[in-house]
Design an enzyme around this catalytic site. Sequence first.
Site, mmCIF file in Angstrom:
data_model
loop_
_atom_site.group_PDB
_atom_site.id
_atom_site.type_symbol
_atom_site.label_atom_id
_atom_site.label_comp_id
_atom_site.label_asym_id
_atom_site.label_seq_id
_atom_site.Cartn_x
_atom_site.Cartn_y
_atom_site.Cartn_z
ATOM 1 C CB SER A 60 -0.923 0.016 1.215
ATOM 2 O OG SER A 60 -1.716 -1.141 1.246
HETATM 3 N N1 SAH Z 1 -1.376 -4.776 3.920
HETATM 4 C C1 SAH Z 1 -0.625 -5.065 2.714
HETATM 5 C C2 SAH Z 1 -1.406 -4.692 1.462
HETATM 6 C C3 SAH Z 1 -1.325 -5.774 0.436
HETATM 7 S S1 SAH Z 1 -2.445 -5.710 -0.891
HETATM 8 C C4 SAH Z 1 0.751 -4.426 2.747
HETATM 9 O O1 SAH Z 1 1.041 -3.663 3.674
HETATM 10 O O2 SAH Z 1 1.563 -4.719 1.875
HETATM 11 C C5 SAH Z 1 -3.811 -6.658 -0.286
HETATM 12 C C6 SAH Z 1 -3.561 -8.095 0.079
HETATM 13 O O3 SAH Z 1 -4.836 -8.665 0.389
HETATM 14 C C7 SAH Z 1 -2.976 -8.967 -1.028
HETATM 15 O O4 SAH Z 1 -1.812 -9.589 -0.557
HETATM 16 C C8 SAH Z 1 -4.062 -9.990 -1.320
HETATM 17 O O5 SAH Z 1 -3.569 -11.283 -1.637
HETATM 18 C C9 SAH Z 1 -4.813 -10.025 -0.004
HETATM 19 N N2 SAH Z 1 -6.185 -10.526 -0.089
HETATM 20 C C10 SAH Z 1 -7.109 -10.318 -1.059
HETATM 21 N N3 SAH Z 1 -8.247 -10.963 -0.778
HETATM 22 C C11 SAH Z 1 -8.057 -11.595 0.418
HETATM 23 C C12 SAH Z 1 -8.857 -12.428 1.246
HETATM 24 N N4 SAH Z 1 -10.110 -12.753 0.932
HETATM 25 N N5 SAH Z 1 -8.331 -12.891 2.393
HETATM 26 C C13 SAH Z 1 -7.059 -12.575 2.756
HETATM 27 N N6 SAH Z 1 -6.242 -11.798 2.021
HETATM 28 C C14 SAH Z 1 -6.734 -11.305 0.869
#
Ligand code: SAH
EC number: 2.1.1.77
Length: 212
Positions: A60
Site C-alpha cells: 500500500s
Molecule cells: N497490507 C498489505 C497490502 C497488500 S495488498 C501491505 O502492507 O503490503 C492486499 C492483500 O490482500 C494482497 O496480498 C491480497 O492477496 C490479499 N487478499 C485479497 N483478498 C483476500 C482475502 N479474501 N483474504 C485474505 N487476504 C486477501
Amino acid sequence: MTSQRTRDRLVERLRSKGIQNEKVLEVMRSMPRHLFMDEAMSSRSYEDSALPIGHGQTISQPFIVARMTEVILSRGIPDAVLEVGTGSGYQAAILSQLVPKVYSVERIVALQTQARERYHMLGIHNISLKHSDGSWGWPQHAPYKAIIVTAAPETVPQGLLDQLDIGGIMVIPVGGQQAVQKLLLITREADQFVEEELDAVKFVPLLNGAIS
Ligand code: SAH
C-alpha cells in the site's frame, strides 16, 4: 536511496498531507519499507506510492498506511488488531510498533511466507499470521477492538462485522473492482453499526478463497 534523508522527506510529505499522530510518523520514519519489497523496486521504497510485490498484489501507499493506522488509534490503543490482507507485511509491521498484538490473514501463501521471514529478520514477535480467506476473519481471537482491511470487497463481509467488539472500529475500503472505492470507518455500538465515509481510495480487490 534508502537513506535517512529520503525517509525524512517521506515523513514530511505525510505530515503535509495531514497525518498528525507523531507516534505514527515516527514509526513510518523508522520502519525500513525497502525490506518489504523486491530489491529491484527498492530504489522507489520511500516514494509515496503503492508498488508491485508480485502475484498481482501491491504494497500500500505510505500515506494510506499512515492514514489507516492513525484512524485505528483514534479511539485509544486497542489490545489487538486484526488485519485482512497481509501482503508484503508492511502495514502489520507498522501496527506492531504501536499496539500490543497484530493478527493478520492472507490468502496467498507465498506472500505470507515472505512476510514471516521479514518479521524474523527485523525481530518483530507480536504478529501472528494465518493463511486463509480473510472474509471469515480469525474467529479464535475475536472479538476485536480494531479491524483493518487492506483489500476491497464489494460489500462489508458479515463475518468481520460479527467479530467486531462493541465499541470496536473497522477501517475498510469498499467497492471491489471499481476504479474508486470508499474508505469506511465502521463503529459497532451496542445496538447498531455506524458508518462514516473517510477518503476515496484504490485498493486491490478482496478475492474469495485461499490459494497456495
Ligand atoms: N497490507 C498489505 C497490502 C497488500 S495488498 C501491505 O502492507 O503490503 C492486499 C492483500 O490482500 C494482497 O496480498 C491480497 O492477496 C490479499 N487478499 C485479497 N483478498 C483476500 C482475502 N479474501 N483474504 C485474505 N487476504 C486477501
